[in-house]
Design an enzyme around this catalytic site. Sequence first.
Site: not given
Ligand code: PEP
Length: 255
Positions: A13, A15, A98, A100, A170, A176, A216, A238
């Site tokens: 992802n 973003k 998601h 966000e 998630e 993040g 993460s 990330g």
């Molecule tokens: C995400 O944006 O779905 C995500 C899991 O981000 P990260 O891996 O950065 O925590």
Amino acid sequence: MNKTLRRAVIAGNWKMNKTPAEAEALINEIKPLVKNADCDVVCCVPYIDLQTALEATKDSNIKIGAENCYWAESGAFTGEISAKMLKTIGVEYVIIGHSERRTFFGDTDETVAKRTRGALDAGLKVILCVGEYLEQRDLGITIEVVRMQTKIALNGVSADELKNIIIAYEPVWAIGTGRVATPDQAQEVNHAIREVLAELYGKDVADTVTVQYGGSMNAGNAAELLAQEDIDGGLIGGASLKAPDFAAIVEAASK
Ligand code: PEP
């Protein structure tokens, strides 16, 4: 082991990162590193990068996804992109719900369900995100929250349509933040999601659904998470922007 009934899917992802030129460069870096993957590899990219990413992955095993979509096919919805539009240009996947989008852009369980319906009707594969806030975990209601999000999003989705759904657990507190769920925490919730699916569609169907973990996940912790019985892949933020890290996660999922 039931895990063998489902295909692992590693999805990045991106973003709101990468211009089209940067997207092309990153795809070209990722491509050779994942070409022998024994799992599905997806890059979900900003709308503006979709055409470039589709072009750059034409001769590869990488699939392209969007990060959101609107449910109506067309009309007076300024600034929106429909699932049908995505399908028309060759996009295969779309992330829906998601955290966000839920936190910053007003997505609710109801709009997540509408987007899911629109995406399925357009022929897209959906990566449906569910997960609890830290306060909800602290209150001990994680499983209730995730069960409810899953049930509302899947309202009206048939067993046959479920083939085009991946669920990504998630935990919001892990996205993040560098604070990853432990393998046991992630497994517990992924298993609960599969139990809801079994209640809705029967165990045989539930056993075939890919349920990812996201939050993460990185090159260092992926193998242990992916070894869990109910974790069939990852949604990666990330670490998906760094080709070697993303490739290492793909490799962990290929074992
Ligand atoms: C995400 O944006 O779905 C995500 C899991 O981000 P990260 O891996 O950065 O925590």
